[in-house]
Design an enzyme around this catalytic site. Structure first.
Site, short mmCIF file in Angstrom:
data_model
loop_
_atom_site.label_atom_id
_atom_site.label_comp_id
_atom_site.label_asym_id
_atom_site.label_seq_id
_atom_site.Cartn_x
_atom_site.Cartn_y
_atom_site.Cartn_z
N GLU A 189 -11.48 -4.57 -4.38
CA GLU A 189 -11.98 -3.20 -4.32
C GLU A 189 -11.22 -2.26 -5.26
O GLU A 189 -11.69 -1.16 -5.55
CB GLU A 189 -11.89 -2.67 -2.89
CG GLU A 189 -12.91 -3.25 -1.92
CD GLU A 189 -12.51 -4.62 -1.40
OE1 GLU A 189 -11.32 -4.98 -1.56
OE2 GLU A 189 -13.37 -5.33 -0.86
N ASP A 232 0.84 -1.20 0.00
CA ASP A 232 0.00 0.00 0.00
C ASP A 232 0.87 1.24 0.00
O ASP A 232 1.98 1.24 0.54
CB ASP A 232 -0.89 -0.01 1.25
CG ASP A 232 -1.77 1.21 1.35
OD1 ASP A 232 -2.38 1.59 0.33
OD2 ASP A 232 -1.84 1.81 2.44
N GLY A 233 0.38 2.31 -0.62
CA GLY A 233 1.04 3.60 -0.51
C GLY A 233 1.89 4.00 -1.69
O GLY A 233 2.46 5.10 -1.69
N ASN A 234 1.98 3.15 -2.74
CA ASN A 234 2.81 3.52 -3.89
C ASN A 234 2.30 4.79 -4.57
O ASN A 234 3.09 5.66 -4.97
CB ASN A 234 2.84 2.38 -4.91
CG ASN A 234 3.65 1.20 -4.43
OD1 ASN A 234 4.57 1.35 -3.63
ND2 ASN A 234 3.30 0.02 -4.90
N SER A 255 -7.91 -4.16 5.26
CA SER A 255 -8.34 -4.02 3.86
C SER A 255 -8.82 -5.33 3.25
O SER A 255 -8.50 -5.65 2.10
CB SER A 255 -7.22 -3.42 3.00
OG SER A 255 -6.96 -2.09 3.40
N HIS A 292 3.50 2.92 -8.81
CA HIS A 292 3.28 1.48 -8.94
C HIS A 292 4.45 0.80 -9.64
O HIS A 292 4.86 -0.30 -9.26
CB HIS A 292 1.98 1.23 -9.71
CG HIS A 292 0.75 1.72 -9.01
ND1 HIS A 292 0.51 1.46 -7.68
CD2 HIS A 292 -0.30 2.47 -9.46
CE1 HIS A 292 -0.65 2.02 -7.34
NE2 HIS A 292 -1.14 2.64 -8.39
N LEU A 332 11.06 -21.01 -1.90
CA LEU A 332 10.10 -20.01 -1.42
C LEU A 332 8.81 -20.15 -2.21
O LEU A 332 8.85 -20.28 -3.44
CB LEU A 332 10.66 -18.59 -1.58
CG LEU A 332 9.68 -17.43 -1.30
CD1 LEU A 332 9.37 -17.36 0.20
CD2 LEU A 332 10.24 -16.10 -1.79
N ARG A 338 0.40 7.24 -3.23
CA ARG A 338 0.61 8.41 -2.37
C ARG A 338 2.08 8.81 -2.35
O ARG A 338 2.41 10.00 -2.35
CB ARG A 338 0.13 8.10 -0.95
CG ARG A 338 -1.37 7.89 -0.86
CD ARG A 338 -1.85 7.87 0.58
NE ARG A 338 -1.23 6.79 1.35
CZ ARG A 338 -1.68 5.53 1.35
NH1 ARG A 338 -2.72 5.18 0.60
NH2 ARG A 338 -1.10 4.60 2.10
#
Length: 207
Positions: free
Chosen positions: A73, A26-28, A202, A43, A137, A30
């Site tokens: 969403e 989150d926050g890319n 979220s 992004h 992984l 902003r």
């Protein structure tokens, strides 16, 4: 949980490594706006951070890394931004396959793929098949994913199994539902991170 565990080689404590790390990316947007750049630039820059996190998870010995890349969403965002995100998803899948193979990383995409283009769905399937036998992984990308959706589709699978006669209603319990979630074969997250400074789930891994 203890933060350290004895190192059998030296007798000294060493950091405990989580088996499963889950991250809401989150926050890319902003972050980009604060630098007077377009959200889409943020992004694209975020892909570099993802690469670093994957590489560090491999180095540290994390077993499962789940990244919340695109929520159900997120379709509400402007069409231009959604289009860039889908194109970025496609190009990243294409560009990172060699690196994932070299690092023995298995890729899985969890979420409702029905809204994706046929091209993207095929690219996802190809990437999953190519890396299916990698073991160092498990990298899970949550795309068009929502925790409520995950629980709902697990409930539908329960109903289908009851209708097929392979499951009795009396045997439905928490374990039966949990076994039908998107990544039931992976351990629950030990460490949950949300970048961007906010403190919200979220609709991510609600179970």
């Amino acid at each position: 949980m203890d933060k350290t565990t004895p190192d059998p080689g030296s007798g000294e404590p060493r950091p405990r490594v989580p088996r499963h790390v889950a991250i809401i990316m989150d926050g890319n947007g902003r972050w980009a706006r604060q630098r007077h750049r377009a959200r889409t630039w943020g992004h694209r820059e975020g892909v570099k951070s993802v690469r670093a996190v994957v590489e560090e998870s491999v180095r540290r010995g994390v077993g499962t890394l789940t990244l919340f890349a695109f929520s159900s969403e997120n379709w509400r965002r402007p069409l231009s931004e959604v289009s860039v995100l889908m194109d970025l998803f496609l190009s990243t899948l294409r560009g990172e396959m060699r690196r994932l193979q070299e690092n023995d990383v298995r890729l899985r995409v969890i979420g409702d793929r029905s809204a994706f283009s046929e091209k993207l769905r095929q690219r996802i399937a190809d990437a999953e098949e190519l890396t299916a036998n990698n073991e160092r992984l498990c990298l899970q990308i949550a795309a068009n994913y929502g925790g409520r959706w995950d629980i709902t589709q697990a409930a539908r699978r329960l109903v289908a199994d009851v209708q097929a006669g392979s499951l009795s209603p009396a045997s439905i319990d928490e374990q039966a539902l949990a076994a039908r979630l998107s990544f039931a074969d992976q351990p629950d997250p030990d460490l949950f991170i949300r970048t961007g400074g906010e403190k919200r789930l979220s609709n991510f891994i609600l179970w």
